[in-house]
Design a protein around this motif. Structure first.
Motif, PDB file in Angstrom:
ATOM      1  N   SER A  28       0.778  -1.185  -0.016  1.00  0.00           N
ATOM      2  CA  SER A  28       0.090   0.007  -0.208  1.00  0.00           C
ATOM      3  C   SER A  28       0.918   1.145   0.089  1.00  0.00           C
ATOM      4  O   SER A  28       1.507   1.711   0.808  1.00  0.00           O
ATOM      5  CB  SER A  28      -0.913  -0.052   1.358  1.00  0.00           C
ATOM      6  OG  SER A  28      -1.536   1.209   1.286  1.00  0.00           O
ATOM      7  N   SER A  29       0.655   2.056  -1.140  1.00  0.00           N
ATOM      8  CA  SER A  29       1.647   3.229  -1.163  1.00  0.00           C
ATOM      9  C   SER A  29       1.186   4.261  -0.227  1.00  0.00           C
ATOM     10  O   SER A  29       1.811   4.975   0.526  1.00  0.00           O
ATOM     11  CB  SER A  29       1.518   4.102  -2.677  1.00  0.00           C
ATOM     12  OG  SER A  29       1.154   3.099  -3.518  1.00  0.00           O
ATOM     13  N   THR A  30      -0.292   4.246   0.065  1.00  0.00           N
ATOM     14  CA  THR A  30      -0.888   5.260   1.042  1.00  0.00           C
ATOM     15  C   THR A  30      -0.339   4.993   2.339  1.00  0.00           C
ATOM     16  O   THR A  30       0.170   5.867   2.988  1.00  0.00           O
ATOM     17  CB  THR A  30      -2.286   4.964   1.090  1.00  0.00           C
ATOM     18  OG1 THR A  30      -2.875   5.086  -0.454  1.00  0.00           O
ATOM     19  CG2 THR A  30      -2.916   6.090   1.683  1.00  0.00           C
ATOM     20  N   GLY A  43       4.804   1.287 -11.087  1.00  0.00           N
ATOM     21  CA  GLY A  43       4.801  -0.134 -11.174  1.00  0.00           C
ATOM     22  C   GLY A  43       3.218  -0.616 -11.477  1.00  0.00           C
ATOM     23  O   GLY A  43       3.164  -1.580 -12.117  1.00  0.00           O
ATOM     24  N   THR A  44       2.426   0.172 -10.945  1.00  0.00           N
ATOM     25  CA  THR A  44       0.794  -0.090 -11.156  1.00  0.00           C
ATOM     26  C   THR A  44       0.697   0.010 -12.844  1.00  0.00           C
ATOM     27  O   THR A  44       0.058  -1.006 -13.286  1.00  0.00           O
ATOM     28  CB  THR A  44      -0.277   0.500 -10.418  1.00  0.00           C
ATOM     29  OG1 THR A  44       0.063   0.164  -8.972  1.00  0.00           O
ATOM     30  CG2 THR A  44      -1.657   0.539 -10.857  1.00  0.00           C
ATOM     31  N   ALA A  45       1.214   1.134 -13.382  1.00  0.00           N
ATOM     32  CA  ALA A  45       0.713   1.390 -14.842  1.00  0.00           C
ATOM     33  C   ALA A  45       1.658   0.328 -15.731  1.00  0.00           C
ATOM     34  O   ALA A  45       0.870  -0.237 -16.624  1.00  0.00           O
ATOM     35  CB  ALA A  45       1.347   2.640 -15.070  1.00  0.00           C
ATOM     36  N   ALA A  82      -4.076  -4.417  -3.914  1.00  0.00           N
ATOM     37  CA  ALA A  82      -5.112  -4.889  -5.124  1.00  0.00           C
ATOM     38  C   ALA A  82      -6.069  -3.970  -5.825  1.00  0.00           C
ATOM     39  O   ALA A  82      -6.890  -4.318  -6.551  1.00  0.00           O
ATOM     40  CB  ALA A  82      -6.220  -5.977  -4.467  1.00  0.00           C
ATOM     41  N   ALA A  83      -5.735  -2.543  -5.786  1.00  0.00           N
ATOM     42  CA  ALA A  83      -6.677  -1.560  -6.283  1.00  0.00           C
ATOM     43  C   ALA A  83      -6.430  -1.627  -7.591  1.00  0.00           C
ATOM     44  O   ALA A  83      -7.651  -1.149  -8.435  1.00  0.00           O
ATOM     45  CB  ALA A  83      -5.996  -0.203  -5.567  1.00  0.00           C
ATOM     46  N   SER A  84      -5.193  -1.839  -8.483  1.00  0.00           N
ATOM     47  CA  SER A  84      -5.357  -1.864  -9.840  1.00  0.00           C
ATOM     48  C   SER A  84      -6.194  -2.962 -10.563  1.00  0.00           C
ATOM     49  O   SER A  84      -6.492  -2.766 -11.821  1.00  0.00           O
ATOM     50  CB  SER A  84      -3.813  -1.946 -10.091  1.00  0.00           C
ATOM     51  OG  SER A  84      -3.382  -3.210  -9.544  1.00  0.00           O
ATOM     52  N   LEU A  90       2.844 -10.232  -6.407  1.00  0.00           N
ATOM     53  CA  LEU A  90       3.116  -9.063  -7.412  1.00  0.00           C
ATOM     54  C   LEU A  90       2.623  -7.630  -7.168  1.00  0.00           C
ATOM     55  O   LEU A  90       3.221  -6.676  -7.434  1.00  0.00           O
ATOM     56  CB  LEU A  90       2.392  -9.558  -8.746  1.00  0.00           C
ATOM     57  CG  LEU A  90       2.731 -10.669  -9.360  1.00  0.00           C
ATOM     58  CD1 LEU A  90       2.080 -11.017 -10.495  1.00  0.00           C
ATOM     59  CD2 LEU A  90       4.432 -10.705  -9.637  1.00  0.00           C
ATOM     60  N   ASP A  91       1.590  -7.668  -6.025  1.00  0.00           N
ATOM     61  CA  ASP A  91       1.178  -6.281  -5.639  1.00  0.00           C
ATOM     62  C   ASP A  91       2.297  -5.948  -4.776  1.00  0.00           C
ATOM     63  O   ASP A  91       2.476  -4.568  -4.725  1.00  0.00           O
ATOM     64  CB  ASP A  91       0.015  -6.360  -4.777  1.00  0.00           C
ATOM     65  CG  ASP A  91      -1.039  -5.194  -4.567  1.00  0.00           C
ATOM     66  OD1 ASP A  91      -0.634  -4.256  -4.935  1.00  0.00           O
ATOM     67  OD2 ASP A  91      -2.032  -5.352  -3.994  1.00  0.00           O
ATOM     68  N   MET A  92       2.829  -6.592  -4.000  1.00  0.00           N
ATOM     69  CA  MET A  92       4.073  -6.197  -3.045  1.00  0.00           C
ATOM     70  C   MET A  92       4.901  -5.543  -4.158  1.00  0.00           C
ATOM     71  O   MET A  92       5.679  -4.347  -3.647  1.00  0.00           O
ATOM     72  CB  MET A  92       4.651  -7.201  -2.460  1.00  0.00           C
ATOM     73  CG  MET A  92       3.569  -7.706  -1.378  1.00  0.00           C
ATOM     74  SD  MET A  92       3.823  -9.429  -0.737  1.00  0.00           S
ATOM     75  CE  MET A  92       5.315  -9.331   0.355  1.00  0.00           C
ATOM     76  N   ALA A  93       5.158  -6.240  -4.964  1.00  0.00           N
ATOM     77  CA  ALA A  93       6.730  -5.843  -5.837  1.00  0.00           C
ATOM     78  C   ALA A  93       6.075  -4.415  -6.724  1.00  0.00           C
ATOM     79  O   ALA A  93       6.804  -3.590  -6.758  1.00  0.00           O
ATOM     80  CB  ALA A  93       6.882  -6.897  -6.974  1.00  0.00           C
ATOM     81  N   ARG A  94       5.016  -4.485  -7.305  1.00  0.00           N
ATOM     82  CA  ARG A  94       4.477  -3.017  -7.977  1.00  0.00           C
ATOM     83  C   ARG A  94       4.504  -1.991  -7.036  1.00  0.00           C
ATOM     84  O   ARG A  94       4.821  -0.780  -7.295  1.00  0.00           O
ATOM     85  CB  ARG A  94       3.205  -3.378  -8.896  1.00  0.00           C
ATOM     86  CG  ARG A  94       2.039  -3.513  -7.995  1.00  0.00           C
ATOM     87  CD  ARG A  94       0.928  -3.798  -9.049  1.00  0.00           C
ATOM     88  NE  ARG A  94      -0.388  -4.005  -8.409  1.00  0.00           N
ATOM     89  CZ  ARG A  94      -1.053  -5.006  -8.324  1.00  0.00           C
ATOM     90  NH1 ARG A  94      -0.487  -6.205  -8.706  1.00  0.00           N
ATOM     91  NH2 ARG A  94      -2.209  -5.243  -7.550  1.00  0.00           N
ATOM     92  N   THR A  95       4.042  -2.208  -6.076  1.00  0.00           N
ATOM     93  CA  THR A  95       3.945  -1.182  -4.883  1.00  0.00           C
ATOM     94  C   THR A  95       5.303  -0.656  -4.493  1.00  0.00           C
ATOM     95  O   THR A  95       5.510   0.561  -4.433  1.00  0.00           O
ATOM     96  CB  THR A  95       3.274  -1.376  -3.693  1.00  0.00           C
ATOM     97  OG1 THR A  95       1.849  -2.070  -4.029  1.00  0.00           O
ATOM     98  CG2 THR A  95       2.784  -0.446  -2.533  1.00  0.00           C
ATOM     99  N   VAL A 135       8.071  -0.267  -6.412  1.00  0.00           N
ATOM    100  CA  VAL A 135       8.306   0.368  -7.546  1.00  0.00           C
ATOM    101  C   VAL A 135       7.425   1.827  -7.626  1.00  0.00           C
ATOM    102  O   VAL A 135       8.047   2.899  -7.709  1.00  0.00           O
ATOM    103  CB  VAL A 135       8.042  -0.446  -8.897  1.00  0.00           C
ATOM    104  CG1 VAL A 135       8.341   0.413 -10.266  1.00  0.00           C
ATOM    105  CG2 VAL A 135       8.865  -1.493  -8.930  1.00  0.00           C
ATOM    106  N   ASN A 136       6.010   1.803  -7.238  1.00  0.00           N
ATOM    107  CA  ASN A 136       5.374   2.888  -7.039  1.00  0.00           C
ATOM    108  C   ASN A 136       5.989   3.756  -6.056  1.00  0.00           C
ATOM    109  O   ASN A 136       6.174   5.006  -6.425  1.00  0.00           O
ATOM    110  CB  ASN A 136       3.808   2.584  -6.551  1.00  0.00           C
ATOM    111  CG  ASN A 136       3.170   1.786  -7.590  1.00  0.00           C
ATOM    112  OD1 ASN A 136       3.419   1.933  -8.756  1.00  0.00           O
ATOM    113  ND2 ASN A 136       1.915   1.328  -7.169  1.00  0.00           N
ATOM    114  N   VAL A 137       6.079   3.293  -4.912  1.00  0.00           N
ATOM    115  CA  VAL A 137       6.789   4.230  -3.765  1.00  0.00           C
ATOM    116  C   VAL A 137       8.277   4.720  -4.201  1.00  0.00           C
ATOM    117  O   VAL A 137       8.533   5.603  -4.154  1.00  0.00           O
ATOM    118  CB  VAL A 137       6.843   3.624  -2.449  1.00  0.00           C
ATOM    119  CG1 VAL A 137       7.495   4.263  -1.486  1.00  0.00           C
ATOM    120  CG2 VAL A 137       5.312   3.269  -1.985  1.00  0.00           C
TER     121      VAL A 137
HETATM  122  N1  ASP Z   1      -1.198  -1.778  -4.236  1.00  0.00           N
HETATM  123  C1  ASP Z   1      -0.742  -0.760  -5.216  1.00  0.00           C
HETATM  124  C2  ASP Z   1      -0.299   0.472  -4.269  1.00  0.00           C
HETATM  125  O1  ASP Z   1      -0.818   0.791  -3.166  1.00  0.00           O
HETATM  126  C3  ASP Z   1      -1.989  -0.171  -6.160  1.00  0.00           C
HETATM  127  C4  ASP Z   1      -1.994  -1.447  -7.113  1.00  0.00           C
HETATM  128  O2  ASP Z   1      -1.627  -1.656  -7.955  1.00  0.00           O
HETATM  129  O3  ASP Z   1      -3.024  -2.271  -6.915  1.00  0.00           O
HETATM  130  O4  ASP Z   1       0.418   1.244  -4.653  1.00  0.00           O
END
Ligand code: ASP
Length: 446
Positions: A299-301, A336-338, A380-382, A414-419, A421-423
């Motif tokens: 969770s980026s938030t 990461g999400t994109a 799992a938001a994406s 995969l969510d852990m990994a993309r998050t 990258v997001n952060v």
């Molecule tokens: N879990 C991601 C985030 O919090 C969002 C997502 O790709 O589901 O950054």
């Protein structure tokens, strides 16, 4: 912000928690998600207890987010002598977000077209296709139906995102944790404080400065529980992965992981070194806490308080920049999400034998870019955004359900990994903007 001691060197207990949690998850996996038969009741209890403690930690982190974001944005901006350059900073930040996400989507597109994880010898992979059909019929379909309902009426349009940024009721936005609206109102409030006749009201300024300090101290207390929370977060994340399906998904997982790693370890360091002019190794070291935290929480938030703290204490980024770039980035900047959205949609099309034309791939890229802005920074938001993209790319309802059923089994890791990258993308943005504003960021190259 009051300076407490640097958060360097606190990460070993977290790494140990991550590794031992993952090991415990692997041991529990056959009992929690057996390939055949029912899960063991005792194992279910362990997962329940882990989830309870992890949830307590996440709730505590979320508790500080709204007051911390409001107070730090307002004290960061209201402390400015004048607003010259503030609009410029905003423009630079948005330009970076769009550029970073566009590059990420292109990396995803490149990997998924090169590896072609959904094809064998140029034809749709029959095993994966069968797994999709099985997923459509299994109980996962219930969960998928739930997600599909959430996506109903949702759009990936920019107009919608802009509309959401203007709250009709600030208290309601705070109560709902609607960060985009909260950020916009806080900026407006702070700008008005600077411009109000007679200069910024001292009492208000002091209040928000002190509120920031108090919220930062509470964050520090919550962070002390991080290793235990990480242990409890990782066990269910690993134990609930369905290993039976996973075997077929190895090429897909490797494609997502490879593309994410390429963005994290090649693209981002290049941006750091040549645009931000900061040594990548120093930046990675300074960002150990947000990296580990985003990976564990997905969770980026929830990671916002930690990201801001590391940027200000370790990288020496000013509060003005960190409080502007991080909360906004956690909401709208999701490299990461994109990237992930793009890979999933093209992968599913490969398995389903849908031949995406170049124009359709271009639409997928655009939608992945825009919808990643609207995705919430929670686990799992994406998935909701993926449904919307698939609808626009011509997938039927059953095809969407089948695709989602398949990818859901492996979504959490995969969510852990993309998050992560997001952060990390947000932190790179923060040092880049700070450097361009002439700040003395740690690890800078002359
Ligand atoms: N879990 C991601 C985030 O919090 C969002 C997502 O790709 O589901 O950054």
């Amino acid at each position: 912000m009051s300076s407490s001691k640097s958060s360097h060197g606190h990460h070993w207990p977290i790494v140990i928690a991550l590794v031992s949690g993952a090991a415990a998850g692997v041991v529990l996996q056959p009992f929690v998600s057996p390939a055949e038969g029912d899960p063991a009741a005792w194992a279910g209890k362990i997962i329940e207890v882990c989830r309870f403690f992890a949830d307590l930690f996440l709730r505590a982190l979320k508790m500080v987010i709204v007051p911390l974001v409001v107070a730090s944005i307002i004290s960061g901006i209201a402390g400015l002598k004048s607003l010259d350059g503030f609009a410029r900073m905003g423009l630079k930040t948005w330009a970076y977000y769009l550029f970073g996400s566009l590059v990420a989507v292109c990396v995803g597109l490149m990997f998924v077209n090169l590896v072609q994880p959904g094809l064998v010898d140029g034809a749709p992979n029959p095993t994966l296709r069968a797994a999709m059909d099985a997923a459509l019929e299994s109980e996962e379909a219930g969960e998928v139906g739930e997600i599909m309902k959430n996506a109903e009426g949702g759009t990936a349009s920019l107009v919608d995102i802009v509309r959401r940024a203007v709250p009709t009721n600030v208290i309601d936005a705070c109560a709902k944790g609607d960060l985009l609206a909260i950020i916009m109102f806080s900026i407006l409030f702070a700008v008005a404080m600077v411009l109000v006749p007679g200069g910024p009201p001292r009492a208000l300024q002091d209040t928000f400065n002190q509120l920031t300090d108090v919220m930062t101290l509470i964050t520090t207390w919550i962070m002390k529980f991080t290793p235990y929370a990480v242990f409890c977060l990782v066990i269910p994340a690993i134990a609930t992965v369905g290993l039976g399906v996973l075997q077929n998904l190895v090429p897909y997982v490797l494609t997502v992981a490879g593309a994410l790693l390429f963005h994290l370890l090649v693209i981002m360091p290049l941006v750091l070194r040549f645009i931000a002019r900061v040594r990548p190794a120093a930046h990675f070291r300074n960002m150990e806490d947000p990296l580990l935290m985003s990976f564990s929480t997905a969770s980026s938030t929830a990671t916002i308080p930690v990201t801001m703290r590391s940027l200000m204490e370790n990288s020496k980024v000013s509060e003005k920049v960190a409080s502007f770039v991080v909360p906004l980035g956690a909401t709208v900047n999701m490299n990461g999400t994109a990237l992930y959205e793009c890979v999933v949609v093209v992968f599913a099309a490969q398995v389903l034998g849908i031949d995406l034309s170049l124009t359709q791939q271009f639409i997928v890229v655009l939608l992945a870019l825009v919808s990643s802005i609207g995705v919430a920074g929670i686990p799992a938001a994406s998935l909701v955004a993926i449904i919307i993209i698939m609808q626009n790319a011509g997938f039927s309802e059953d095809m969407i359900k089948a695709s989602l059923g398949l990818i859901l089994t492996i979504d959490r890791p995969l969510d852990m990994a993309r998050t992560t990258v997001n952060v990390f993308g947000d932190t790179v943005g923060a040092v880049l903007i700070a450097r361009s504003e002439g700040e003395d960021v740690d690890g800078r190259v002359a």
